[in-house]
Design an enzyme around this catalytic site. Structure first.
Site, PDB file in Angstrom:
ATOM      1  N   ASN A 279      -5.021  10.750  45.337  1.00 16.08           N
ATOM      2  CA  ASN A 279      -3.682  10.298  44.947  1.00 16.08           C
ATOM      3  C   ASN A 279      -3.731   8.882  44.391  1.00 16.08           C
ATOM      4  O   ASN A 279      -4.562   8.072  44.795  1.00 16.08           O
ATOM      5  CB  ASN A 279      -2.727  10.366  46.139  1.00 16.08           C
ATOM      6  CG  ASN A 279      -2.463  11.795  46.546  1.00 16.08           C
ATOM      7  OD1 ASN A 279      -2.801  12.717  45.806  1.00 16.08           O
ATOM      8  ND2 ASN A 279      -1.885  11.991  47.709  1.00 16.08           N
TER       9      ASN A 279
ATOM     10  N   HIS B 178      -9.251   8.243  42.258  1.00 13.17           N
ATOM     11  CA  HIS B 178      -8.625   8.347  40.930  1.00 13.17           C
ATOM     12  C   HIS B 178      -7.800   7.120  40.561  1.00 13.17           C
ATOM     13  O   HIS B 178      -6.929   7.205  39.696  1.00 13.17           O
ATOM     14  CB  HIS B 178      -7.754   9.608  40.864  1.00 13.17           C
ATOM     15  CG  HIS B 178      -8.546  10.885  40.943  1.00 13.17           C
ATOM     16  ND1 HIS B 178      -7.981  12.122  41.112  1.00 13.17           N
ATOM     17  CD2 HIS B 178      -9.887  11.102  40.860  1.00 13.17           C
ATOM     18  CE1 HIS B 178      -8.937  13.053  41.149  1.00 13.17           C
ATOM     19  NE2 HIS B 178     -10.095  12.452  40.997  1.00 13.17           N
TER      20      HIS B 178
ATOM     21  N   CYS C 267      -6.972  -3.372  31.053  1.00 12.96           N
ATOM     22  CA  CYS C 267      -7.201  -3.444  29.614  1.00 12.96           C
ATOM     23  C   CYS C 267      -7.938  -2.170  29.185  1.00 12.96           C
ATOM     24  O   CYS C 267      -8.912  -1.771  29.820  1.00 12.96           O
ATOM     25  CB  CYS C 267      -8.057  -4.682  29.315  1.00 12.96           C
ATOM     26  SG  CYS C 267      -8.655  -4.720  27.613  1.00 12.96           S
TER      27      CYS C 267
ATOM     28  N   CYS D 147      -3.348  -6.644  26.137  1.00 12.62           N
ATOM     29  CA  CYS D 147      -4.144  -7.548  26.971  1.00 12.62           C
ATOM     30  C   CYS D 147      -4.047  -8.953  26.383  1.00 12.62           C
ATOM     31  O   CYS D 147      -4.273  -9.129  25.179  1.00 12.62           O
ATOM     32  CB  CYS D 147      -5.586  -7.051  26.983  1.00 12.62           C
ATOM     33  SG  CYS D 147      -6.739  -8.159  27.784  1.00 12.62           S
TER      34      CYS D 147
ATOM     35  N   CYS E 197      -7.774 -10.033  24.980  1.00 15.96           N
ATOM     36  CA  CYS E 197      -8.443  -9.452  23.810  1.00 15.96           C
ATOM     37  C   CYS E 197      -7.497  -8.703  22.862  1.00 15.96           C
ATOM     38  O   CYS E 197      -7.913  -8.278  21.790  1.00 15.96           O
ATOM     39  CB  CYS E 197      -9.578  -8.530  24.256  1.00 15.96           C
ATOM     40  SG  CYS E 197      -9.004  -6.958  24.893  1.00 15.96           S
TER      41      CYS E 197
ATOM     42  N   GLY F 295      -3.658  19.052  51.257  1.00 13.82           N
ATOM     43  CA  GLY F 295      -2.811  18.981  50.064  1.00 13.82           C
ATOM     44  C   GLY F 295      -3.549  18.866  48.751  1.00 13.82           C
ATOM     45  O   GLY F 295      -3.058  18.236  47.824  1.00 13.82           O
ATOM     46  N   THR F 296      -4.715  19.481  48.663  1.00 11.33           N
ATOM     47  CA  THR F 296      -5.403  19.491  47.363  1.00 11.33           C
ATOM     48  C   THR F 296      -5.770  20.918  46.969  1.00 11.33           C
ATOM     49  O   THR F 296      -6.183  21.707  47.817  1.00 11.33           O
ATOM     50  CB  THR F 296      -6.656  18.573  47.341  1.00 11.33           C
ATOM     51  OG1 THR F 296      -7.289  18.713  46.070  1.00 11.33           O
ATOM     52  CG2 THR F 296      -7.629  18.864  48.440  1.00 11.33           C
TER      53      THR F 296
ATOM     54  N   ASN G  15      -2.924  23.160  54.016  1.00 11.42           N
ATOM     55  CA  ASN G  15      -2.306  23.399  52.716  1.00 11.42           C
ATOM     56  C   ASN G  15      -1.197  24.439  52.891  1.00 11.42           C
ATOM     57  O   ASN G  15      -1.293  25.293  53.769  1.00 11.42           O
ATOM     58  CB  ASN G  15      -3.362  23.908  51.709  1.00 11.42           C
ATOM     59  CG  ASN G  15      -2.942  23.695  50.266  1.00 11.42           C
ATOM     60  OD1 ASN G  15      -1.878  24.136  49.850  1.00 11.42           O
ATOM     61  ND2 ASN G  15      -3.785  23.024  49.497  1.00 11.42           N
TER      62      ASN G  15
HETATM   63  P1  NAD Z   1      -2.784  19.721  42.815  1.00  7.10           P
HETATM   64  O1  NAD Z   1      -1.437  19.539  42.200  1.00  7.10           O
HETATM   65  O2  NAD Z   1      -3.843  20.370  42.036  1.00  7.10           O
HETATM   66  O3  NAD Z   1      -2.622  20.585  44.154  1.00  7.10           O
HETATM   67  C1  NAD Z   1      -1.694  20.286  45.130  1.00  7.10           C
HETATM   68  C2  NAD Z   1      -2.025  21.142  46.348  1.00  7.10           C
HETATM   69  O4  NAD Z   1      -1.156  20.743  47.397  1.00  7.10           O
HETATM   70  C3  NAD Z   1      -1.811  22.645  46.127  1.00  7.10           C
HETATM   71  O5  NAD Z   1      -2.938  23.336  46.633  1.00  7.10           O
HETATM   72  C4  NAD Z   1      -0.554  22.958  46.944  1.00  7.10           C
HETATM   73  O6  NAD Z   1      -0.603  24.250  47.504  1.00  7.10           O
HETATM   74  C5  NAD Z   1      -0.624  21.906  48.017  1.00  7.10           C
HETATM   75  N1  NAD Z   1       0.650  21.474  48.574  1.00  7.10           N
HETATM   76  C6  NAD Z   1       1.845  21.341  47.957  1.00  7.10           C
HETATM   77  N2  NAD Z   1       2.753  20.849  48.821  1.00  7.10           N
HETATM   78  C7  NAD Z   1       2.110  20.684  50.003  1.00  7.10           C
HETATM   79  C8  NAD Z   1       2.507  20.181  51.276  1.00  7.10           C
HETATM   80  N3  NAD Z   1       3.759  19.775  51.528  1.00  7.10           N
HETATM   81  N4  NAD Z   1       1.570  20.130  52.249  1.00  7.10           N
HETATM   82  C9  NAD Z   1       0.298  20.543  52.042  1.00  7.10           C
HETATM   83  N5  NAD Z   1      -0.126  21.024  50.865  1.00  7.10           N
HETATM   84  C10 NAD Z   1       0.772  21.081  49.863  1.00  7.10           C
HETATM   85  O7  NAD Z   1      -3.215  18.293  43.337  1.00  7.10           O
HETATM   86  P2  NAD Z   1      -4.664  17.661  43.460  1.00  7.10           P
HETATM   87  O8  NAD Z   1      -5.585  18.654  44.074  1.00  7.10           O
HETATM   88  O9  NAD Z   1      -4.460  16.350  44.132  1.00  7.10           O
HETATM   89  O10 NAD Z   1      -5.175  17.409  41.955  1.00  7.10           O
HETATM   90  C11 NAD Z   1      -4.335  16.958  40.917  1.00  7.10           C
HETATM   91  C12 NAD Z   1      -4.660  15.598  40.312  1.00  7.10           C
HETATM   92  O11 NAD Z   1      -3.404  15.019  39.974  1.00  7.10           O
HETATM   93  C13 NAD Z   1      -5.320  14.609  41.192  1.00  7.10           C
HETATM   94  O12 NAD Z   1      -6.410  14.157  40.494  1.00  7.10           O
HETATM   95  C14 NAD Z   1      -4.330  13.437  41.380  1.00  7.10           C
HETATM   96  O13 NAD Z   1      -4.941  12.207  41.051  1.00  7.10           O
HETATM   97  C15 NAD Z   1      -3.234  13.672  40.411  1.00  7.10           C
HETATM   98  N6  NAD Z   1      -1.861  13.547  40.976  1.00  7.10           N
HETATM   99  C16 NAD Z   1      -1.583  12.586  41.915  1.00  7.10           C
HETATM  100  C17 NAD Z   1      -0.300  12.485  42.463  1.00  7.10           C
HETATM  101  C18 NAD Z   1      -0.024  11.415  43.510  1.00  7.10           C
HETATM  102  O14 NAD Z   1      -0.688  10.403  43.534  1.00  7.10           O
HETATM  103  N7  NAD Z   1       0.935  11.652  44.417  1.00  7.10           N
HETATM  104  C19 NAD Z   1       0.695  13.365  42.052  1.00  7.10           C
HETATM  105  C20 NAD Z   1       0.383  14.328  41.080  1.00  7.10           C
HETATM  106  C21 NAD Z   1      -0.903  14.408  40.568  1.00  7.10           C
END
Ligand code: NAD
Length: 256
Positions: free
Chosen positions: A107, A124, A132, A152, A155, A192-193, A218
């Site tokens: 995140n 990430h 920059c 920037c 530069c 949550g990924t 998840n």
């Molecule tokens: P993803 O969107 O691919 O997957 C999200 C996952 O979370 C899914 O498997 C879903 O089933 C699950 N999910 C949804 N709600 C949930 C909950 N309440 N509790 C538990 N699980 C839950 O996200 P990812 O795998 O992090 O990959 C996406 C990319 O997008 C990452 O690289 C990230 O950097 C970026 N991103 C970041 C944010 C943030 O910082 N909050 C938001 C959106 C995307």
């Protein structure tokens, strides 16, 4: 779903209690209950017609820097008003209870830091920072009229968010720390990924091969569900507090 409806297997509670080193990998789902949409959720309003995965790329920034800059500015505002949820807070509390702990997050929202997690690796980047686009130097302050992407002051190149876009390399030191943690930990929590984005998605395999207990939290099944020793199905804002609470139960018993 409430905390009391989550059943934590007794053996998992015992493994968590015995773990000397706990690593955690989090993704966008952990922040969903804070009101920050995952990329897979539909976008609303102005941004509904864009696929976020197509905006978060170097080529999108080259093609239309203003569009990408404005999209990140909008997301930065959403993040600024969002609050950490019970899942973020449970992870911060878990860190204080185990001898060694590393939180690896994909995140970019900084909510783990705001929930007072300490030992964090950001794979990430962070949407709150700007750098920059030529030299990569992080810029603390920038001025913009709103009509153009700021530049920037050193530069003259365009500024961009300090996040890792699709097609870009992860910061080498962050990845190294994350891989070492996956290999050395006794227990890996993955919350949550969708685990579709590499190399973060490989971390659970390293943990598994080194004999760690792998736990997935998840709301839906993922490619990792098959590999995990335990799958706790439900929102992380409910499941993580339940897991934390299970540590307070005597012995290895944590069914609740
Ligand atoms: P993803 O969107 O691919 O997957 C999200 C996952 O979370 C899914 O498997 C879903 O089933 C699950 N999910 C949804 N709600 C949930 C909950 N309440 N509790 C538990 N699980 C839950 O996200 P990812 O795998 O992090 O990959 C996406 C990319 O997008 C990452 O690289 C990230 O950097 C970026 N991103 C970041 C944010 C943030 O910082 N909050 C938001 C959106 C995307």
């Amino acid at each position: 779903m409430t905390q009391s409806s989550i059943s934590i297997p007794r053996e998992l509670v015992a493994a968590l209690k015995a773990a000397r080193y706990v690593a955690v990998l989090t993704g966008a789902g952990v922040s969903a209950e804070s009101g920050i949409a995952t990329f897979r959720d539909a976008q609303t309003g102005l941004w509904a017609r864009f696929d976020p995965r197509e905006l978060a790329t170097p080529s999108a920034f080259t093609r239309n820097p203003k569009l990408v800059w404005d999209w990140y500015a909008w997301r930065r505002e959403l993040v600024a008003v969002a609050q950490p949820n019970a899942g973020h807070r449970a992870l911060a509390a878990l860190e204080r209870r185990v001898p060694r702990f590393l939180l690896i997050t994909q995140n970019v929202d900084g909510l783990h830091q705001r929930a007072e997690s300490r030992n964090i690796v950001e794979l990430h980047g962070n949407i709150g920072r700007v750098k920059c686009s030529r030299e990569g130097t992080v810029v603390e302050r920038w001025e913009g009229s709103g009509d153009a992407v700021p530049r920037c002051s050193a530069c003259g190149a365009l500024l961009r968010p300090d996040v890792v876009w699709f097609e870009e390399m992860l910061p080498a030191d962050a990845l190294e720390q994350a891989e070492a943690a996956a290999r050395e930990c006794d227990l890996l929590l993955i919350a949550g990924t969708s685990a579709e984005v590499y190399p973060a998605a490989a971390l659970p395999m390293y943990a598994r091969r080194s004999g760690a207990t792998v736990v997935e939290i998840n709301t839906a099944a993922t490619a990792l569900s098959e590999l995990a020793d335990y799958v706790l199905r439900g929102p992380s804002g409910v499941v993580l507090p339940a897991l934390l609470a299970s540590l307070a139960t005597p012995g290895g018993s944590g069914a609740m």
